[in-house]
Motif scaffolding. Structure first.
Motif, PDB file in Angstrom:
ATOM      1  N   SER A  62       0.835  -1.204   0.000  1.00  0.00           N
ATOM      2  CA  SER A  62       0.000   0.000   0.000  1.00  0.00           C
ATOM      3  C   SER A  62       0.868   1.251   0.000  1.00  0.00           C
ATOM      4  N   TYR A  63       2.071   1.174   0.600  1.00  0.00           N
ATOM      5  CA  TYR A  63       2.996   2.301   0.546  1.00  0.00           C
ATOM      6  C   TYR A  63       3.488   2.509  -0.892  1.00  0.00           C
ATOM      7  N   TYR A  64       3.800   1.400  -1.581  1.00  0.00           N
ATOM      8  CA  TYR A  64       4.229   1.511  -2.985  1.00  0.00           C
ATOM      9  C   TYR A  64       3.166   2.221  -3.821  1.00  0.00           C
ATOM     10  N   HIS A  65       1.905   1.984  -3.481  1.00  0.00           N
ATOM     11  CA  HIS A  65       0.810   2.575  -4.262  1.00  0.00           C
ATOM     12  C   HIS A  65       0.893   4.104  -4.255  1.00  0.00           C
ATOM     13  N   ILE A  66       1.175   4.695  -3.093  1.00  0.00           N
ATOM     14  CA  ILE A  66       1.211   6.157  -3.031  1.00  0.00           C
ATOM     15  C   ILE A  66       2.475   6.729  -3.660  1.00  0.00           C
ATOM     16  N   CYS A  67       3.441   5.852  -3.998  1.00  0.00           N
ATOM     17  CA  CYS A  67       4.679   6.318  -4.645  1.00  0.00           C
ATOM     18  C   CYS A  67       4.557   6.344  -6.158  1.00  0.00           C
ATOM     19  N   GLN A  68       3.426   5.884  -6.699  1.00  0.00           N
ATOM     20  CA  GLN A  68       3.282   5.778  -8.149  1.00  0.00           C
ATOM     21  C   GLN A  68       3.296   7.155  -8.801  1.00  0.00           C
ATOM     22  N   PRO A  69       4.075   7.334  -9.879  1.00  0.00           N
ATOM     23  CA  PRO A  69       4.011   8.599 -10.614  1.00  0.00           C
ATOM     24  C   PRO A  69       2.699   8.699 -11.385  1.00  0.00           C
ATOM     25  N   SER A  70       2.033   9.836 -11.306  1.00  0.00           N
ATOM     26  CA  SER A  70       0.763  10.019 -12.011  1.00  0.00           C
ATOM     27  C   SER A  70       0.488  11.496 -12.188  1.00  0.00           C
ATOM     28  N   ALA A  71      -0.010  11.855 -13.378  1.00  0.00           N
ATOM     29  CA  ALA A  71      -0.420  13.233 -13.631  1.00  0.00           C
ATOM     30  C   ALA A  71      -1.905  13.417 -13.356  1.00  0.00           C
ATOM     31  N   ASP A  72      -2.609  12.311 -13.085  1.00  0.00           N
ATOM     32  CA  ASP A  72      -4.048  12.339 -12.858  1.00  0.00           C
ATOM     33  C   ASP A  72      -4.317  12.650 -11.385  1.00  0.00           C
ATOM     34  N   GLU A  73      -4.913  13.813 -11.111  1.00  0.00           N
ATOM     35  CA  GLU A  73      -5.166  14.211  -9.728  1.00  0.00           C
ATOM     36  C   GLU A  73      -6.122  13.241  -9.027  1.00  0.00           C
ATOM     37  N   GLU A  74      -7.076  12.717  -9.776  1.00  0.00           N
ATOM     38  CA  GLU A  74      -8.003  11.755  -9.187  1.00  0.00           C
ATOM     39  C   GLU A  74      -7.260  10.490  -8.764  1.00  0.00           C
TER      40      GLU A  74
END
Length: 549
Positions: A62-74
Motif C-alpha cells: 500500500s505504501y508503494y501505491h502512493i509512490c506511483q508517478p501520475s499526472a491524474d489528480e483523481e
C-alpha cells in the motif's frame, strides 16, 4: 492499553521534529508483534505530520501505491486513500473533534504540557478505502510504541549526521532494520518485496445469461465514463467499518444526462459486482451504447474485456466537461445533502449571484462548464429549497444574459425568425400543427394548444424546454417559491430558445397530467397569426364519463 506510554512518546517525538530532516520515503523497519514494520516519517513538505507504520508485505504494497508517478489528480487522491497503516497523526485543534481532543488535553494538563498552538497526537488505524478509525487493539498499541522507540533512538543520530537512511527507490532490495538490544537498538537490514507498479483489475463476469441479455439490446448513443472513488463513506451489511464506495460515472452524449449506476464497495477485488450493476442499468434503459470514451487506465482496464464481449467500441481521449461536472457532483454529494455549497463552487456561486451583468458577462466562456456542474447538483434529492433556488437563479441568469448578449451582438440574426410551425401530439396518431409568432408568450401557445384539442382552459400548465446545455428548464403558469424561472406569460417563444427541430413538453392539469409532445417543424420568416394549419386524429375526451363502467 497503556495510553500514557503512547502519549509520552508522541509528545517526545513531536518535540524532536524529525520530519524536518527526513522525507517520507526514507523507510526504516522494526520487528513488532512478529511482523516487520516499515516506518515512514511524514511532514517534510509541511502538509501531513505523522509517524506511519506499514505492517508486513501488505502494508508495504500500500505504501508503494502512493509512490506511483501520475499526472491524474483523481488517481493521486485514490492512492492516498489506499494505504494500510497504523499512525500517529499530528493535527491542529480545528482538525479534531472535542471528543478526540479530550484525552490529549487531560494528559497535557497532568504533565504540565502547554497545548497553545500545539499539534494534537491522534492514534489511528488507516485501512484501504475505509474511514480511518482510532486504534483499539493491544497489538496496535504495541506496534506504535515500538515504532516510536525506534524513531526516538534513530532521530538524534540522523539529525547529527551520524546515520543516513537511504531513500526508497524502485530497485531497493533492503532497508535498515532496528533491532532492540536492551534499552538500545542496533542497525541491521531486512529484505523488501520488489517495488510493484500498480495494475488495475480487468472487469470479468461469469454471468453469461446477463451478458447475453444485454448483448440483445439495440445499440445507440455515445458514452463517456470514469471510475471514481467517492469522498463520503457508508457501511456494508456484515462488513466491519465505513467504506468509501466506487462509482462508474456515465455521461450520455445523446441525452446530455447522467446514467446512474449503483455504487459498489471494493470494486478492485470484486469487479464483477460493478459489472453486474452496469448490465442491470443497460436492461433498465433498454439499450447499450455504440461506443464508450475513457481517459484513464483504471476505467479502460475495467471496461476493456466487457466492451469486447458486448461489441462496444472502447475509445480513449479527452473527456467532455459535462462528465467532469458529474464527477464533481458525486464527489461533493455529501456536502450538498447537508445543504452546503462545496468549497470549489462557493466563491463562484456568490460571484454569479451578486456581481453586475457586465462582470458576469466577462466570464461567459465558462458558462457552459459551470452550468453543467450546477445542473448536476440539482439531481441531489435532499437539497434545501434556498440552495436549490440559488442554483436555479444562477442558471437562469446565464440563460437570460446569453439571450441578451445574442440580441446585442447580432440583432438581425436574433430576430430574423418571426414565427414557428409547431407540431403538438397527444397519443399516437393524434397531432396538431400550429403556427405561432416568435414574440408570442408560452402562455399564448398554451391557449392555442388547448383550443386545438378542444380542451377547456380550467387548470394550471407548465412547459419543459431544454436549454443549449441540455438542462431541462420548467416554465410554470404561476409563480412559485421553488422555481425562479419566468412564468409562461413573461417569456416569449423566441426567449425560450425555440428553433427548428427543438423538442419540448407541455403539461396541462397537474391532476390528470395531460402530457403533450411538441416539436418545432419550421422557422418562419413572417409573423403568423396563431392558427391550426393541420389536424390529424380525434382528440381524447378531457373528462371521460366513467359512470357506465
Amino acid at each position: 492499553m497503556n495510553w500514557d506510554a503512547l502519549y509520552e512518546r508522541a509528545f517526545e517525538f513531536e518535540k524532536l521534529g524529525l520530519w524536518e530532516e527526513m522525507t517520507d520515503d526514507q523507510l526504516f523497519a522494526v520487528r513488532a508483534n512478529h511482523e516487520v514494520c516499515y516506518i515512514s516519517i511524514m511532514g517534510f513538505l509541511g502538509q501531513h505530520f505523522a509517524l506511519g507504520v506499514y505492517v508486513g508485505d501488505d502494508g508495504l504494497r500500500s505504501y508503494y501505491h502512493i509512490c506511483q508517478p501520475s499526472a491524474d489528480e483523481e488517481e493521486k487522491r485514490i492512492a492516498r486513500m489506499s494505504q494500510n497503516n497504523i499512525q500517529c497523526a499530528y493535527l491542529s485543534k480545528d482538525q479534531m473533534t472535542p471528543e478526540e481532543r479530550k484525552p490529549v488535553r487531560a494528559y497535557a494538563r497532568e504533565h504540565s504540557i502547554s497545548m497553545k498552538n500545539a499539534r494534537y497526537p491522534l492514534f489511528l488505524r488507516v485501512s484501504r478505502f475505509q474511514r480511518p478509525d482510532d486504534i483499539s487493539e493491544d497489538f496496535e498499541c504495541d506496534i506504535l510504541r515500538e515504532a516510536f522507540d525506534a524513531a526516538l533512538w534513530l532521530g538524534p543520530k540522523v539529525m547529527s549526521g551520524r546515520i543516513t537512511i537511504p531513500r526508497l527507490r524502485t530497485n531497493t532490495k533492503t532497508v535498515p532494520l532496528l533491532v532492540k538490544d536492551g534499552s538500545e537498538f542496533r542497525m541491521e537490514s531486512t529484505p523488501v518485496i520488489p517495488y510493484e507498479m500498480v495494475s488495475y483489475p480487468v472487469g470479468h463476469t461469469d454471468e453469461t445469461e446477463l451478458m447475453e441479455q444485454t448483448r440483445q439490446l439495440s445499440q445507440s448513443g455515445r458514452w463517456a465514463c470514469k471510475l471514481i472513488l467517492l469522498n463520503a463513506t457508508y457501511t456494508a451489511d456484515g462488513v466491519e467499518g465505513e467504506f468509501f464506495p466506487w462509482e462508474l460515472v456515465i455521461f450520455d452524449a445523446q441525452s446530455r444526462h447522467k446514467i446512474p449506476v449503483r455504487r459498489c464497495r471494493d470494486y478492485e477485488n470484486r469487479p464483477h459486482v460493478l459489472l453486474r450493476e452496469l448490465m442491470k442499468t443497460l436492461l433498465r434503459i433498454s439499450r447499450r451504447p455504440e461506443s464508450i470514451l475513457v481517459s484513464d487506465l483504471r476505467t479502460q482496464a475495467f471496461l476493456s474485456e466487457w466492451c469486447r464481449r458486448q461489441n462496444i467500441d472502447l475509445l480513449t481521449g479527452e473527456l467532455p466537461d459535462e462528465l467532469d461536472s458529474l464527477i464533481n457532483a458525486s464527489l461533493y454529494e455529501e456536502e450538498l445533502e447537508r445543504n452546503e455549497v462545496p468549497e470549489p463552487f462557493s466563491d463562484a456561486m456568490e460571484f454569479y449571484l451578486l456581481a453586475s451583468d457586465e462582470d458576469v458577462l466577462k466570464m461567459k466562456d465558462d458558462f457552459d462548464q459551470i452550468s453543467a456542474a450546477l445542473s448536476s447538483m440539482l439531481s441531489i434529492d435532499n437539497l434545501s429549497e434556498p440552495l436549490r433556488n440559488n442554483i436555479e437563479k444562477v442558471l437562469w441568469r446565464f440563460h437570460s444574459l446569453q439571450i441578451e448578449e445574442a440580441s446585442k451582438n447580432d440583432l438581425q440574426s436574433a430576430f430574423s425568425v418571426q414565427g414557428y410551425l409547431i407540431s403538438v401530439s397527444l397519443d399516437t396518431g393524434c397531432y396538431r400543427h400550429i403556427e405561432m409568432s416568435a414574440d408570442a408568450s408560452l402562455d399564448s401557445l398554451s391557449d392555442m394548444i388547448l383550443h386545438a384539442f378542444s380542451f377547456d382552459n380550467d387548470h394550471l400548465h407548465a412547459f419543459y424546454i431544454r436549454d443549449k446545455n441540455g438542462r431541462e428548464i420548467e416554465y410554470n403558469m404561476m409563480e412559485t417559491d421553488f422555481i425562479s424561472t419566468p412564468t409562461t406569460s413573461e417569456i416569449s417563444l423566441r426567449e425560450a430558445g425555440l428553433c427548428k427541430g427543438k423538442k419540448f413538453k407541455y403539461l396541462f392539469d397537474f391532476g390528470d397530467n395531460w402530457l403533450f409532445q411538441c416539436r418545432v417543424l419550421r422557422e418562419l420568416d413572417f409573423r403568423p397569426k396563431p392558427r391550426v394549419v393541420r389536424a390529424k386524429g380525434e382528440a381524447p375526451e378531457q373528462y371521460p364519463n366513467y359512470e357506465d363502467e
